[in-house]
Design a protein around this motif. Structure first.
Motif, PDB file in Angstrom:
ATOM      1  N   SER A 131       0.827  -1.213   0.000  1.00 33.75           N
ATOM      2  CA  SER A 131       0.000   0.000   0.000  1.00 33.75           C
ATOM      3  C   SER A 131       0.864   1.268   0.000  1.00 33.75           C
ATOM      4  CB  SER A 131      -0.926   0.014   1.212  1.00 33.75           C
ATOM      5  OG  SER A 131      -0.174   0.174   2.399  1.00 33.75           O
ATOM      6  N   GLY A 132       2.190   1.111   0.137  1.00 31.62           N
ATOM      7  CA  GLY A 132       3.085   2.255   0.103  1.00 31.62           C
ATOM      8  C   GLY A 132       3.495   2.786   1.464  1.00 31.62           C
ATOM      9  N   SER A 133       3.151   2.082   2.529  1.00 31.51           N
ATOM     10  CA  SER A 133       3.531   2.529   3.868  1.00 31.51           C
ATOM     11  C   SER A 133       4.323   1.430   4.577  1.00 31.51           C
ATOM     12  CB  SER A 133       2.289   2.901   4.688  1.00 31.51           C
ATOM     13  OG  SER A 133       1.501   1.756   4.910  1.00 31.51           O
ATOM     14  N   ALA A 134       4.815   1.769   5.755  1.00 29.40           N
ATOM     15  CA  ALA A 134       5.517   0.808   6.607  1.00 29.40           C
ATOM     16  C   ALA A 134       5.131   1.114   8.043  1.00 29.40           C
ATOM     17  CB  ALA A 134       7.024   0.919   6.414  1.00 29.40           C
ATOM     18  N   ALA A 135       5.314   0.141   8.923  1.00 27.45           N
ATOM     19  CA  ALA A 135       4.996   0.349  10.334  1.00 27.45           C
ATOM     20  C   ALA A 135       5.960  -0.451  11.197  1.00 27.45           C
ATOM     21  CB  ALA A 135       3.559  -0.058  10.634  1.00 27.45           C
ATOM     22  N   GLY A 150       3.430   8.485   3.692  1.00 28.95           N
ATOM     23  CA  GLY A 150       3.572   9.779   3.049  1.00 28.95           C
ATOM     24  C   GLY A 150       4.780   9.869   2.136  1.00 28.95           C
ATOM     25  N   GLY A 151       5.633   8.870   2.145  1.00 26.03           N
ATOM     26  CA  GLY A 151       6.813   8.899   1.301  1.00 26.03           C
ATOM     27  C   GLY A 151       6.594   8.286  -0.069  1.00 26.03           C
ATOM     28  N   HIS A 152       5.629   7.372  -0.157  1.00 21.40           N
ATOM     29  CA  HIS A 152       5.358   6.675  -1.412  1.00 21.40           C
ATOM     30  C   HIS A 152       3.898   6.831  -1.803  1.00 21.40           C
ATOM     31  CE1 HIS A 152       9.249   4.685  -1.660  1.00 21.40           C
ATOM     32  NE2 HIS A 152       9.151   4.450  -0.359  1.00 21.40           N
ATOM     33  N   THR A 153       3.662   6.931  -3.097  1.00 23.79           N
ATOM     34  CA  THR A 153       2.289   6.988  -3.616  1.00 23.79           C
ATOM     35  C   THR A 153       1.873   5.661  -4.229  1.00 23.79           C
ATOM     36  OG1 THR A 153       3.117   7.852  -5.720  1.00 23.79           O
ATOM     37  CG2 THR A 153       2.394   9.463  -4.063  1.00 23.79           C
ATOM     38  N   GLU A 154       2.824   4.718  -4.336  1.00 26.36           N
ATOM     39  CA  GLU A 154       2.534   3.384  -4.864  1.00 26.36           C
ATOM     40  C   GLU A 154       3.220   2.346  -3.985  1.00 26.36           C
ATOM     41  OE1 GLU A 154       2.841   2.849  -9.102  1.00 26.36           O
ATOM     42  OE2 GLU A 154       2.663   5.008  -9.424  1.00 26.36           O
ATOM     43  N   ALA A 155       3.076   1.093  -4.344  1.00 23.04           N
ATOM     44  CA  ALA A 155       3.575  -0.027  -3.551  1.00 23.04           C
ATOM     45  C   ALA A 155       5.064   0.052  -3.273  1.00 23.04           C
ATOM     46  CB  ALA A 155       3.273  -1.340  -4.273  1.00 23.04           C
ATOM     47  N   ILE A 156       5.449  -0.322  -2.038  1.00 24.49           N
ATOM     48  CA  ILE A 156       6.860  -0.499  -1.700  1.00 24.49           C
ATOM     49  C   ILE A 156       7.257  -1.889  -2.176  1.00 24.49           C
ATOM     50  CG2 ILE A 156       8.524  -0.756   0.181  1.00 24.49           C
ATOM     51  CD1 ILE A 156       6.836   1.273   1.769  1.00 24.49           C
ATOM     52  N   VAL A 157       8.254  -1.937  -3.042  1.00 19.39           N
ATOM     53  CA  VAL A 157       8.653  -3.221  -3.610  1.00 19.39           C
ATOM     54  C   VAL A 157      10.035  -3.682  -3.140  1.00 19.39           C
ATOM     55  CG1 VAL A 157       7.160  -3.097  -5.622  1.00 19.39           C
ATOM     56  CG2 VAL A 157       9.429  -2.072  -5.719  1.00 19.39           C
ATOM     57  N   LEU A 158      10.861  -2.766  -2.687  1.00 15.98           N
ATOM     58  CA  LEU A 158      12.173  -3.107  -2.147  1.00 15.98           C
ATOM     59  C   LEU A 158      12.380  -2.356  -0.845  1.00 15.98           C
ATOM     60  CD1 LEU A 158      14.331  -2.787  -5.389  1.00 15.98           C
ATOM     61  CD2 LEU A 158      13.600  -4.901  -4.299  1.00 15.98           C
ATOM     62  N   ALA A 159      13.050  -3.009   0.094  1.00 11.92           N
ATOM     63  CA  ALA A 159      13.331  -2.362   1.368  1.00 11.92           C
ATOM     64  C   ALA A 159      14.528  -3.030   2.014  1.00 11.92           C
ATOM     65  CB  ALA A 159      12.117  -2.459   2.295  1.00 11.92           C
ATOM     66  N   CYS A 160      15.263  -2.260   2.785  1.00  9.93           N
ATOM     67  CA  CYS A 160      16.359  -2.827   3.567  1.00  9.93           C
ATOM     68  C   CYS A 160      16.527  -1.996   4.835  1.00  9.93           C
ATOM     69  CB  CYS A 160      17.653  -2.891   2.766  1.00  9.93           C
ATOM     70  SG  CYS A 160      18.297  -1.303   2.243  1.00  9.93           S
ATOM     71  N   VAL A 161      17.114  -2.634   5.834  1.00 11.12           N
ATOM     72  CA  VAL A 161      17.386  -1.982   7.109  1.00 11.12           C
ATOM     73  C   VAL A 161      18.891  -1.999   7.306  1.00 11.12           C
ATOM     74  CG1 VAL A 161      17.115  -2.186   9.612  1.00 11.12           C
ATOM     75  CG2 VAL A 161      15.164  -2.557   8.132  1.00 11.12           C
ATOM     76  N   SER A 162      19.442  -0.873   7.780  1.00 12.77           N
ATOM     77  CA  SER A 162      20.883  -0.790   8.021  1.00 12.77           C
ATOM     78  C   SER A 162      21.308  -1.814   9.063  1.00 12.77           C
ATOM     79  CB  SER A 162      21.258   0.624   8.477  1.00 12.77           C
ATOM     80  OG  SER A 162      20.614   0.930   9.697  1.00 12.77           O
ATOM     81  N   TRP A 163      22.570  -2.201   9.037  1.00 11.85           N
ATOM     82  CA  TRP A 163      23.060  -3.253   9.920  1.00 11.85           C
ATOM     83  C   TRP A 163      22.878  -2.916  11.391  1.00 11.85           C
ATOM     84  CZ3 TRP A 163      26.912  -2.340  13.397  1.00 11.85           C
ATOM     85  CH2 TRP A 163      27.686  -1.203  13.204  1.00 11.85           C
ATOM     86  N   GLU A 164      22.917  -1.630  11.760  1.00 10.41           N
ATOM     87  CA  GLU A 164      22.727  -1.255  13.166  1.00 10.41           C
ATOM     88  C   GLU A 164      21.243  -1.057  13.506  1.00 10.41           C
ATOM     89  OE1 GLU A 164      22.814   2.663  11.056  1.00 10.41           O
ATOM     90  OE2 GLU A 164      23.940   0.814  10.862  1.00 10.41           O
ATOM     91  N   LYS A 165      20.356  -1.329  12.533  1.00  7.60           N
ATOM     92  CA  LYS A 165      18.891  -1.290  12.711  1.00  7.60           C
ATOM     93  C   LYS A 165      18.380   0.092  13.080  1.00  7.60           C
ATOM     94  CE  LYS A 165      18.475  -5.860  12.344  1.00  7.60           C
ATOM     95  NZ  LYS A 165      19.558  -6.359  11.561  1.00  7.60           N
TER      96      LYS A 165
END
Length: 183
Positions: A131-135, A150-165
Motif C-alpha cells: 500500500s506504500g507505507s511501513a509500520a 507519506g513517502g510513497h504513492t505506490e507499492a513499496i517493492v524493495l526495502a532494507c534496514v541498516s546493519w545497526e537497525k
C-alpha cells in the motif's frame, strides 16, 4: 527437496518430497536464510511456508496460516529460534522454527506485507506494505510503535534496514527511494 530454475512468473520453483516418491512443484516468492545459516525458510504462493535444514534440505517444520491468508514475507529472529511472517491480509505471526507452532500474532498489522525486518533483540518488527507505507510494531505487546507513510504513492517493492537497525530504506513503484529513521 530439489531446486529448479525460474518459474513462469520469474519465481523459483521447488519440488517438495511429501510422501515417498510423490513430488509436487510449487512456486515460491521468497527464501531466507537464518542468521546461523542452518535453516532456509521458503515462502510459497499459498498459505504456508516451510523451514528446511540447509545440510540435508529436509523439511524441518511447516508454518500454516488459515486458508484465506497468504504468507508473503518472512525473517528469522537473530538467534534463529523464531520466524516472523507477514501476510496479504495484514497479520504478523511469530513461529517456533523447530516445530512450526505459532506462538505470537498481531492481527491487521500490515496489509499486503512486502518485506519484514526484526531487531537484534526480537523486540520489534518493521513491515513494509504494497500500500506504500511501513509500520514498526512491538513484537511482544502487539502495539504499533510508529507508522512510516507519506513517502510513497505506490507499492513499496524493495526495502532494507541498516546493519545497526537505525535506518529503513524503501523503494516504491513510484520510482522514489525514501530513507526513514527507525529510532
Amino acid at each position: 527437496v530439489v531446486w529448479k530454475g525460474k518459474g513462469s512468473e520469474g519465481q523459483m520453483n521447488v519440488w517438495i518430497d511429501k510422501e515417498g516418491d510423490e513430488k509436487e512443484e510449487e512456486s515460491i516468492s521468497q527464501a531466507v536464510f537464518s542468521n546461523d545459516s542452518r535453516y532456509i525458510c521458503v515462502v510459497k504462493r499459498a498459505n504456508e511456508a516451510c523451514v528446511l535444514e540447509v545440510d540435508t534440505l529436509s523439511v524441518l517444520s511447516r508454518l500454516c496460516e488459515s486458508s484465506t491468508h497468504t504468507i508473503t514475507c518472512a525473517i528469522f529472529s537473530p538467534d534463529s529460534s523464531y520466524i516472523i511472517t507477514g501476510t496479504d491480509e495484514g497479520d504478523i505471526a511469530k513461529w517456533e522454527t523447530q516445530t512450526g507452532e505459532k506462538v505470537g500474532h498481531i492481527g491487521g498489522a500490515c496489509v499486503h506485507a512486502s518485506r519484514i525486518f526484526v531487531d537484534d533483540t526480537a523486540q520489534w518488527v518493521v513491515c513494509t506494505s504494497l500500500s506504500g507505507s511501513a509500520a514498526k510494531w512491538d513484537l511482544n505487546s502487539g502495539e504499533k510503535v510508529r507508522v512510516y507513510d507519506g513517502g510513497h504513492t505506490e507499492a513499496i517493492v524493495l526495502a532494507c534496514v541498516s546493519w545497526e537497525k537505525q535506518v529503513l530504506v524503501t523503494t516504491g513503484l513510484d520510482s522514489k527511494t525514501v530513507v526513514w529513521s527507525l529510532l
